[in-house]
Design an enzyme around this catalytic site. Structure first.
Site, mmCIF file in Angstrom:
data_model
loop_
_atom_site.group_PDB
_atom_site.id
_atom_site.type_symbol
_atom_site.label_atom_id
_atom_site.label_comp_id
_atom_site.label_asym_id
_atom_site.label_seq_id
_atom_site.Cartn_x
_atom_site.Cartn_y
_atom_site.Cartn_z
ATOM 1 N N ASN A 401 72.898 83.302 115.813
ATOM 2 C CA ASN A 401 74.140 82.534 115.755
ATOM 3 C C ASN A 401 75.238 83.365 115.091
ATOM 4 O O ASN A 401 75.072 83.820 113.953
ATOM 5 C CB ASN A 401 73.952 81.241 114.961
ATOM 6 C CG ASN A 401 75.244 80.452 114.833
ATOM 7 O OD1 ASN A 401 75.689 79.805 115.784
ATOM 8 N ND2 ASN A 401 75.886 80.506 113.673
ATOM 9 N N GLU A 402 76.322 83.587 115.816
ATOM 10 C CA GLU A 402 77.532 84.219 115.269
ATOM 11 C C GLU A 402 77.234 85.500 114.490
ATOM 12 O O GLU A 402 77.781 85.713 113.402
ATOM 13 C CB GLU A 402 78.291 83.230 114.381
ATOM 14 C CG GLU A 402 78.905 82.069 115.133
ATOM 15 C CD GLU A 402 79.833 81.217 114.276
ATOM 16 O OE1 GLU A 402 79.711 81.273 113.033
ATOM 17 O OE2 GLU A 402 80.673 80.517 114.839
ATOM 18 N N ASN A 457 80.633 79.489 120.280
ATOM 19 C CA ASN A 457 81.186 78.624 119.241
ATOM 20 C C ASN A 457 82.704 78.769 119.272
ATOM 21 O O ASN A 457 83.229 79.854 118.989
ATOM 22 C CB ASN A 457 80.665 79.020 117.855
ATOM 23 C CG ASN A 457 79.168 78.840 117.719
ATOM 24 O OD1 ASN A 457 78.511 78.275 118.580
ATOM 25 N ND2 ASN A 457 78.621 79.330 116.617
ATOM 26 N N TYR A 463 90.832 75.860 113.845
ATOM 27 C CA TYR A 463 91.152 77.102 113.132
ATOM 28 C C TYR A 463 92.275 77.863 113.813
ATOM 29 O O TYR A 463 93.099 78.494 113.158
ATOM 30 C CB TYR A 463 89.914 77.989 113.018
ATOM 31 C CG TYR A 463 88.817 77.401 112.174
ATOM 32 C CD1 TYR A 463 89.044 77.068 110.844
ATOM 33 C CD2 TYR A 463 87.561 77.156 112.700
ATOM 34 C CE1 TYR A 463 88.043 76.520 110.055
ATOM 35 C CE2 TYR A 463 86.551 76.607 111.929
ATOM 36 C CZ TYR A 463 86.791 76.282 110.601
ATOM 37 O OH TYR A 463 85.802 75.733 109.847
ATOM 38 N N TRP A 537 79.883 70.053 116.605
ATOM 39 C CA TRP A 537 79.617 70.454 115.224
ATOM 40 C C TRP A 537 80.359 69.513 114.296
ATOM 41 O O TRP A 537 81.561 69.591 114.198
ATOM 42 C CB TRP A 537 80.061 71.903 114.996
ATOM 43 C CG TRP A 537 79.625 72.446 113.683
ATOM 44 C CD1 TRP A 537 80.360 72.519 112.540
ATOM 45 C CD2 TRP A 537 78.342 72.994 113.369
ATOM 46 N NE1 TRP A 537 79.627 73.068 111.526
ATOM 47 C CE2 TRP A 537 78.373 73.373 112.013
ATOM 48 C CE3 TRP A 537 77.160 73.179 114.084
ATOM 49 C CZ2 TRP A 537 77.280 73.934 111.367
ATOM 50 C CZ3 TRP A 537 76.084 73.749 113.444
ATOM 51 C CH2 TRP A 537 76.151 74.125 112.109
ATOM 52 N N LYS A 558 82.967 68.178 109.031
ATOM 53 C CA LYS A 558 83.169 68.039 110.480
ATOM 54 C C LYS A 558 82.249 66.991 111.103
ATOM 55 O O LYS A 558 82.278 66.790 112.326
ATOM 56 C CB LYS A 558 82.963 69.383 111.175
ATOM 57 C CG LYS A 558 84.013 70.436 110.842
ATOM 58 C CD LYS A 558 83.836 71.685 111.691
ATOM 59 C CE LYS A 558 84.869 72.736 111.337
ATOM 60 N NZ LYS A 558 84.623 73.342 110.031
#
Length: 780
Positions: A401-402, A457, A463, A537, A558
């Site tokens: 992930n990321e 994502n 953001y 999310w 969130k």
């Protein structure tokens, strides 16, 4: 026969590291399992951020960057051996999870060592226990930072403790293997054949058997009746069972078969294991999305973290089952279990409720430089697959992930992913592999060519960018890469129940903006079946000790529901309207109870049409529509009763008209952000494009919006102005973002010009005004 004894009570906890495993310290305090020493400080907002390393080089040697309690502590308990009626029996201690590293001792002797905070492991303690009297079990657990255990760094709290309990297991000499990666000792692979029959391939792993022992498999149908039985030798346990016209597992009808495996010695069952399994076929098409049992089944659901308010990870079986029920009630058909292996209780609940699962390991944010960390990745992936192989709910294994959020592309990163992919396919060729890219992952990266499918994502509208940018990106990417099957593995925005607005905007943290955002996102995904999965999310707010956003420190807000699972935010109901066919109607803004102005907008979510709105007992109007209904209502002075009805369901609230709305409705940082923005726009008021273009030019020897954020962050004057600029551009709070954090390392090489862009008139004016200000600061 197998005897399993959970041991939750009578534990002693020592909150220091220098302990003797053979002697209970005098300062030990009683605790009950499950237990976490971060149950409060893991999300109470008292964490202190201490940057101590060069994140840009992947250096995490500075130990933890957030000062919630990350330490090494001890658990002690007196145990007595379980009586095993059969000769040659073995005694095991089973640890369903210990975060993040654990060492097990019995009577002062080391019995096991385990790295990884989310998977089960066991230790054979037969030869370490005294057959009579008391024995001392000591478990040293640590959630301190190490260079070789994942997760290295992530945007959630790494709660320490023995948070899933401890079990003692007594088995006969001949038993299903308990030593192999915490697995149950039986693997069942049901395959759906053309025509509807199913073949169940079964293999068990036994220890202590001899040539005269056998293994019997009994397969029970979903209604509990016997549908197949066979006997194999203990030396060759693999076999196939045919089930004609098998019942399939799906979200609508999660049919579960039960396999009972028994070791038989001289007409006596000496050990047995029971596992649930299900028959289903699935695939993903780049154009048509996810298919289950041959039917197009767009996966629409949520991500889940496992922690709870004032419990951290130390939650009960009932807590796990409640989470699964709440997600099912929402109408979701899938869950991404972020970012680690979850409890067996939760996978079991997903099996029963028909929730398709993406399961993953905590290879997240950054690749550690320590070569041993890759070994830990391999080990955690083996445990994830071996321990969860039989769950029909799991259709995807997630590799990472990321990983480019705080790290940089490298050949080693790609090679490590290829290693994981090869490993997963060797252990389980029946499921699909995937990974979650951070939003700025290069589209030509080799990471796109490793797994079966991929996911992204994206947080457009929170953001960066606008909500509408999500649809634009999905359509562009699908058109550019028509052969890539992709999902959206994270999307979302914060909603804090204190904050409200009649004109919601990104990063105002209002419940209204979160609802508006998800109104748009739900429709975007509904209109794009080529997106094989969407994972909101997050289902629940969760602990993130480093965070301090929206006036709530220590948490990520969130979630569609609060951390204690007691309150549903308005955004919860837009998804219920889309995903759950049960008739419903919901009035939004109940907590936005005091409203100024002669008129106000009343938003109603419903999966029915039309919707009727009543104000103070009088029918206001009737609207036909799809999921979202907006009424403009004039409020009387004082209290007003609002009722919405559709079909046989209704909802109501009371709103009060006031002259001035409570100050608490607006985060102070939002007011400060608006003031700065207004000031900068006033400075360039009335200037045309030509003048703005001139103001945007860089002056020789002076700073400008053309300089990188890294450059601007290094000077005292430029750094102060940069913080104000980021506060407006990123809609951040004062002092945010923390550019020393690995979460924001990727921003350092960007410019303010690139971040904001000049395609919108207001953005061009802001950049021109900022450039004038930077242009007054000379470079050394």
């Amino acid at each position: 026969m197998r005897i399993t004894l959970p041991i939750f009570d009578s534990w002693l906890f020592v909150h220091r590291s220098d302990c003797d495993p053979a002697l209970v310290p005098e300062d030990a305090v009683p605790v009950t399992l499950p237990h976490s020493w971060n149950a409060i400080d893991g999300h109470d907002g008292h964490a202190i951020h201490i940057p101590t390393a060069d994140w840009s080089q992947g250096d995490l040697s500075g130990k933890p960057m957030n000062k919630y309690d990350r330490g090494t502590y001890w658990y002690y308990r007196t145990i007595q051996p379980l009586t095993q009626p059969l000769d040659g029996g073995r005694l095991y201690v089973e640890i369903p999870a210990a975060s993040l590293i654990a060492t097990v001792y019995v009577n002062g002797v080391k019995a096991a060592y385990h790295e990884g905070g989310f998977s089960c492991f066991r230790a054979d303690i037969t030869d370490l226990v005294k057959p009579q009297g008391n024995n001392l079990l000591a478990i040293c657990v640590s959630n301190e930072y190490t260079t070789n255990v994942y997760p290295q760094y992530a945007d959630f709290t790494f709660y320490g403790g023995l948070y899933r309990g401890v079990n003692l297991i007594s088995v006969a000499r001949a038993h299903f293997d308990l030593d192999y990666y915490g697995a149950p000792g039986v693997m069942v692979t049901p395959v759906l054949m053309p025509g509807g029959d199913a073949v169940f391939t079964i293999e068990s792993f036994v220890k202590g058997t001899d040539e005269n022992d056998s293994v019997q498999y009994t397969l029970l149908s979903p209604d509990g009746s016997e549908c197949a039985l066979t006997l194999v030798t203990a030396e060759d346990t693999r076999t196939d069972l045919l089930v004609p016209k098998a019942q399939t597992w799906s979200p609508a009808s999660p049919a579960l078969y039960t396999l009972l495996a028994q070791i038989i010695r001289r007409n006596e069952v000496v050990d047995e294991v029971s596992v649930k399994c299900g028959v289903r076929s699935f695939s993903v098409s780049p154009t048509d999305g996810f298919f289950l049992n041959g039917d197009a089944t767009p996966l629409r659901g949520v991500c889940r973290h496992q922690d709870r308010l004032y419990k951290g990870y130390a939650i009960s079986k009932e807590d796990h089952e409640e989470d699964a029920r709440l997600i099912k009630e929402l109408g979701a058909n899938t869950i991404r279990l972020a970012h680690y292996q979850h409890a067996q209780d939760f996978y079991d609940a997903c099996d029963r409720l028909g929730l398709v699962v993406w399961a993953e390991i905590p290879f997240i944010t950054i690749m550690a430089q320590d070569p041993k960390a890759h070994d830990n990745c391999i080990s955690q992936m083996k445990e994830l697959i071996y321990q969860n192989y039989n769950h029909p709910c799991i259709c995807f294994w997630g590799l990472s992930n990321e990983v480019l959020l705080a790290g940089k592309p490298s050949d080693e990163l790609v090679a490590n992913h290829r290693d994981l992919e090869k490993l997963v396919k060797s252990l389980d060729p029946t499921r699909l592999t995937t990974l979650a890219h951070v939003s700025n992952t290069p589209e030509d990266s080799e990471l796109h060519d490793i797994t079966d499918v991929e996911a992204w994502n994206h947080y457009f509208g929170w953001y960066v960018g606008s909500i509408e940018d999500n649809a634009k990106w999905l359509d562009r990417y699908h058109e550019k890469y028509p052969d890539r099957a992709f999902a959206v593995s994270e999307y979302g925005c914060e909603g804090i129940l204190t904050f409200h607005s009649s004109q919601p905007e990104p990063k105002d943290y209002s419940e209204e903006y979160q609802a508006l955002y998800h109104e748009t996102m739900a429709r975007i995904f509904a209109e794009r079946p080529f997106v094989w999965g969407s994972f909101l999310w997050n289902m629940f707010d969760f602990g993130a000790a480093e965070r301090n956003e929206g006036g709530v420190a220590g948490r990520n807000n969130k979630g569609l529901m609060t951390l204690d699972r007691k309150l549903k935010k308005d955004a919860y109901y837009i998804y219920k309207a889309w995903w759950n066919p049960e008739p419903m109607v919901h009035i939004c803004g109940k907590r936005y109870a005091k409203r100024a102005g002669e008129t106000t907008a009343i938003r109603v979510y419903s999966n029915l049409s039309p919707v009727s709105l009543y104000v103070n007992g009088t029918l206001h109007s009737v609207q036909s529509g799809d999921k979202v209904f907006v009424f403009s209502v004039s409020l009387n002075e004082g209290s007003n009763t609002i009722v919405a009805s559709a079909g046989a369901v209704c909802d109501s609230t009371v709103l009060t008209r006031v002259d001035v709305e409570p100050e608490i409705y607006v985060l102070p940082a939002v007011r400060a952000r608006h003031a700065l923005k207004d000031t900068w726009l006033q400075d360039v008021e009335g200037k045309g494009d030509a003048e703005l273009d001139r103001l945007l030019e860089a002056k020789e020897g002076f700073y400008s919006v053309h300089d990188s954020i890294r450059t601007l962050s290094q000077g005292e004057q430029t750094s102060a102005l940069l913080k104000e600029a980021l506060m407006v551009i990123m809609r951040a709070e004062p002092g945010q973002p923390d550019l020393t954090s690995p979460r924001f390392e990727r921003l350092l090489d960007l410019t303010l010009l690139k971040m904001l862009g000049t395609d919108k008139a207001e953005n061009k004016k802001l950049l021109a005004s900022l450039n004038s200000r930077f242009g007054e600061i000379a470079k050394a």
